[in-house]
Every structure is written in structure tokens, then in C-alpha cells.
Write a protein that holds these residues in place. Sequence first.
Motif, mmCIF file in Angstrom:
data_model
loop_
_atom_site.group_PDB
_atom_site.id
_atom_site.type_symbol
_atom_site.label_atom_id
_atom_site.label_comp_id
_atom_site.label_asym_id
_atom_site.label_seq_id
_atom_site.Cartn_x
_atom_site.Cartn_y
_atom_site.Cartn_z
ATOM 1 N N ILE A 93 -15.512 71.444 33.428
ATOM 2 C CA ILE A 93 -14.074 71.520 33.536
ATOM 3 C C ILE A 93 -13.724 72.934 34.033
ATOM 4 C CG2 ILE A 93 -11.692 71.630 32.492
ATOM 5 C CD1 ILE A 93 -13.007 69.700 30.106
ATOM 6 N N GLY A 94 -14.165 73.973 33.479
ATOM 7 C CA GLY A 94 -13.845 75.179 34.389
ATOM 8 C C GLY A 94 -14.246 75.342 35.803
ATOM 9 N N LEU A 95 -15.435 74.700 36.003
ATOM 10 C CA LEU A 95 -16.003 74.819 37.285
ATOM 11 C C LEU A 95 -15.364 73.978 38.247
ATOM 12 C CD1 LEU A 95 -19.982 74.771 36.572
ATOM 13 C CD2 LEU A 95 -18.555 76.666 37.453
ATOM 14 N N ILE A 96 -14.717 72.586 37.984
ATOM 15 C CA ILE A 96 -14.252 71.801 38.734
ATOM 16 C C ILE A 96 -12.940 72.342 39.143
ATOM 17 C CG2 ILE A 96 -13.224 70.244 36.973
ATOM 18 C CD1 ILE A 96 -14.141 69.510 40.593
ATOM 19 N N ALA A 97 -12.342 73.124 38.094
ATOM 20 C CA ALA A 97 -11.105 73.607 38.370
ATOM 21 C C ALA A 97 -11.221 74.704 39.234
ATOM 22 C CB ALA A 97 -10.318 74.140 36.800
ATOM 23 N N LEU A 98 -12.176 75.577 39.062
ATOM 24 C CA LEU A 98 -12.197 76.797 39.964
ATOM 25 C C LEU A 98 -12.397 76.337 41.476
ATOM 26 C CD1 LEU A 98 -12.795 79.746 40.746
ATOM 27 C CD2 LEU A 98 -15.086 79.291 39.861
ATOM 28 N N PHE A 99 -13.532 75.421 41.564
ATOM 29 C CA PHE A 99 -13.747 75.151 43.094
ATOM 30 C C PHE A 99 -12.737 74.075 43.632
ATOM 31 C CE2 PHE A 99 -18.116 76.677 41.735
ATOM 32 C CZ PHE A 99 -18.328 77.330 42.824
ATOM 33 N N PHE B 198 -21.283 74.816 43.617
ATOM 34 C CA PHE B 198 -21.505 75.693 44.723
ATOM 35 C C PHE B 198 -22.072 74.887 46.128
ATOM 36 C CE2 PHE B 198 -24.652 78.725 46.972
ATOM 37 C CZ PHE B 198 -23.672 79.537 47.522
ATOM 38 N N GLU B 199 -23.172 74.178 45.998
ATOM 39 C CA GLU B 199 -23.471 73.069 47.056
ATOM 40 C C GLU B 199 -22.749 72.204 47.512
ATOM 41 O OE1 GLU B 199 -27.899 73.814 44.795
ATOM 42 O OE2 GLU B 199 -26.951 71.630 45.119
ATOM 43 N N HIS B 200 -21.939 71.643 46.546
ATOM 44 C CA HIS B 200 -20.901 70.507 47.128
ATOM 45 C C HIS B 200 -19.648 70.987 47.608
ATOM 46 C CE1 HIS B 200 -24.137 68.163 44.796
ATOM 47 N NE2 HIS B 200 -23.769 67.304 45.541
ATOM 48 N N ALA B 201 -19.184 71.819 47.352
ATOM 49 C CA ALA B 201 -17.877 72.432 47.603
ATOM 50 C C ALA B 201 -17.535 72.589 49.156
ATOM 51 C CB ALA B 201 -17.404 73.683 46.833
ATOM 52 N N ASN B 202 -16.327 72.000 49.747
ATOM 53 C CA ASN B 202 -15.809 71.991 50.790
ATOM 54 C C ASN B 202 -15.256 73.497 51.237
ATOM 55 O OD1 ASN B 202 -15.286 71.268 53.610
ATOM 56 N ND2 ASN B 202 -13.209 70.441 52.813
ATOM 57 N N LEU B 203 -16.265 74.432 51.083
ATOM 58 C CA LEU B 203 -15.831 75.966 51.272
ATOM 59 C C LEU B 203 -16.635 76.398 52.506
ATOM 60 C CD1 LEU B 203 -15.402 76.999 47.800
ATOM 61 C CD2 LEU B 203 -13.530 76.540 49.171
ATOM 62 N N LYS B 204 -15.903 77.415 53.027
ATOM 63 C CA LYS B 204 -16.881 78.297 54.112
ATOM 64 C C LYS B 204 -17.712 79.478 53.649
ATOM 65 C CE LYS B 204 -14.329 77.393 58.405
ATOM 66 N NZ LYS B 204 -13.707 77.895 59.504
ATOM 67 N N TYR B 205 -18.885 79.206 53.688
ATOM 68 C CA TYR B 205 -19.510 80.597 53.328
ATOM 69 C C TYR B 205 -20.327 81.167 54.454
ATOM 70 C CZ TYR B 205 -19.466 77.783 48.924
ATOM 71 O OH TYR B 205 -19.225 76.867 47.796
ATOM 72 N N PRO B 206 -20.521 82.566 53.884
ATOM 73 C CA PRO B 206 -21.214 83.459 55.253
ATOM 74 C C PRO B 206 -22.858 83.048 55.682
ATOM 75 C CG PRO B 206 -21.161 84.602 53.066
ATOM 76 C CD PRO B 206 -20.221 83.274 52.667
ATOM 77 N N ASN B 207 -23.128 82.941 56.884
ATOM 78 C CA ASN B 207 -24.161 82.717 57.372
ATOM 79 C C ASN B 207 -25.356 83.235 56.737
ATOM 80 O OD1 ASN B 207 -23.257 80.597 58.882
ATOM 81 N ND2 ASN B 207 -22.726 81.785 60.603
ATOM 82 N N TRP B 208 -25.085 84.611 56.376
ATOM 83 C CA TRP B 208 -26.472 85.261 55.920
ATOM 84 C C TRP B 208 -26.950 84.852 54.688
ATOM 85 C CZ3 TRP B 208 -25.400 87.153 51.081
ATOM 86 C CH2 TRP B 208 -23.971 87.631 50.832
ATOM 87 N N LEU B 209 -26.179 84.025 53.942
ATOM 88 C CA LEU B 209 -26.569 83.489 52.707
ATOM 89 C C LEU B 209 -27.937 82.699 53.021
ATOM 90 C CD1 LEU B 209 -23.492 82.026 50.890
ATOM 91 C CD2 LEU B 209 -24.834 84.115 50.110
#
Length: 277
Positions: free
Chosen positions: A17-23, A175-186
Motif C-alpha cells: 500500500i505504501g509503495l503504490i501510494a508513493l509511486f 521501481f521497474e514498472h513505474a512510469n517515471l523518468k530515471y537518469p541514464n547513468w543507472l
Amino acid sequence: MDFLDKLLGIDPNYIVIGLIALFFSLEQIMKSPFNFKKRINHLFQNLLFQIILVILNIFFVTFQVFSIEWLNSNHIGLLYLVELPFWAKLFISVALYDVTAYWVHRGTHAIPLLWRFHRVHHSDTTMDSSTVFRFHPLELILVFGIGNIVTAALFGTDVFSMALYYFFLYLFFFFEHANLKYPNWLNSTFGLIFVMPDHHRVHHQQDQFYTDSNYADIFIIWDRIFGTFKMMPLEQMKYGLVEFGEDKKQTFLYLIKSPFINIKRITSDIKEETKTE
């Protein structure tokens, strides 16, 4: 050790619940690589899968824990053949749960009967953090859940290490499924060992050439070792399965019965020159 006991003593449902609310909140307020609409309805449809899973897990988790503890009490598994420090055994056990999940996941793509259930997860044409919930409950219980028992039978992993594995698995899944922009250096740093969002996005690409790759959940090294690692540019990605493109086929009721429907797989048309391993 006390901290770890307290951490793993938290009800997993509260963590989810906490993770879905956050992401999900971050997806609404931050820039995203893909512009999707009707997010609330999408969230609702996917949440229904999680509700069913929670109900079924009331019974299955008890069976799973009993089975693994019975195996442990009888010292069944390879880890009982060697003496290891607690932390070393814990790390190895988490890795063993993950590599077993890799092979089980790979099997769900290769075996037609298992793919009928697993395609429910891949059906999502607008993937976001709520896609974490879009798994057919029978697949999670009868395939991946039984896979955990098999892991314990083969290697002697225990319930404590499984709980730690699932704690990290939840973090990585959102982390993997979220529709978010992450830095390429990851990708060129942590991504040498761990699964990054750009890795898993490739796995959700429509074209089967890419869908059948990047099976790992936590450690991407399994894909690198076993030759199933692939990458592609973010701007070329198109999520989902072509045969599930209609709106009615994105609903919970259709998806929950879809494994029992003969649905022909349609491969999308992506030029060969874009397919680079």
C-alpha cells in the motif's frame, strides 16, 4: 538482526500500500516518459487483481510456509551440506530465490499453457506502477508460489530469506514498472548487476523479440549470464500485446478469464535493423 526482524515483521500488505501510494503519486506530479490517460480507472482495474490475490493468499501462504518449514526441519537442500555464516547464507538464499524465479519466469514465456496466464501481466498497453498488480492470481500461486517451495527443496532456503527476498522484490517491482523518468547513468552503474527500469521496459515491449528477454526481477546478471539480456531505445518502446489492444480487453473481468480463451498471438512489426542485442 533485530532491525531485520522488525522490518520483515511488517505486514507485506502495508508495504505494498505504501509503495503504490508513493509511486502512483510520483507518476502524477513528475515528468513521465509516456503520456497515459485514464489513470484512475487503470489503477482500479489492476487493484482488483491484488484484492483477489490477498484473499487467496490467506490459504496459500499458510501452505507455502508449512511446506518450506517442513523441508527445513528435515534438512533438505544443498545449503545443509555446507557450513556458512548467517549473513552469507541469507544473501545466497535471496539470490537463489531470484535465480529460480528467473527460470520460472522464462518458462512462463516458453510453455504455451503457462503463457496463457502470464500474458495477463504483459497485456497492459499503458504500463505504470499499478501494473505490478496485474498478474493472474492463479499464476502467482500455482507457478511462482510453488516455485518458492521448489527452491527450498533444492537449496534449503528458509522462510526468513524468502520474506527478505519479497521485501526487495516489492521495491524493485514498483521501481521497474513505474512510469517515471530515471537518469541514464543507472543503466551503466547499478544496472550492471541489478534490474533497472529501462531493462524491464524492454521486457514489456510489444515485439516478442524483446518480450522474451530480461526475465530477472532483482539481479540482471542472470540475463547477462544466460544470454537473455537485451536493450532498446526508450523512444522506440511500445507496451503490451497487440491482441489485447481493445479497451474491453483491458478490463479485469476479461483478463481474469483470458487464460481460458484461445487468443492468437499477434507479433508487432518492428524492423530488423532496430533489433540489437
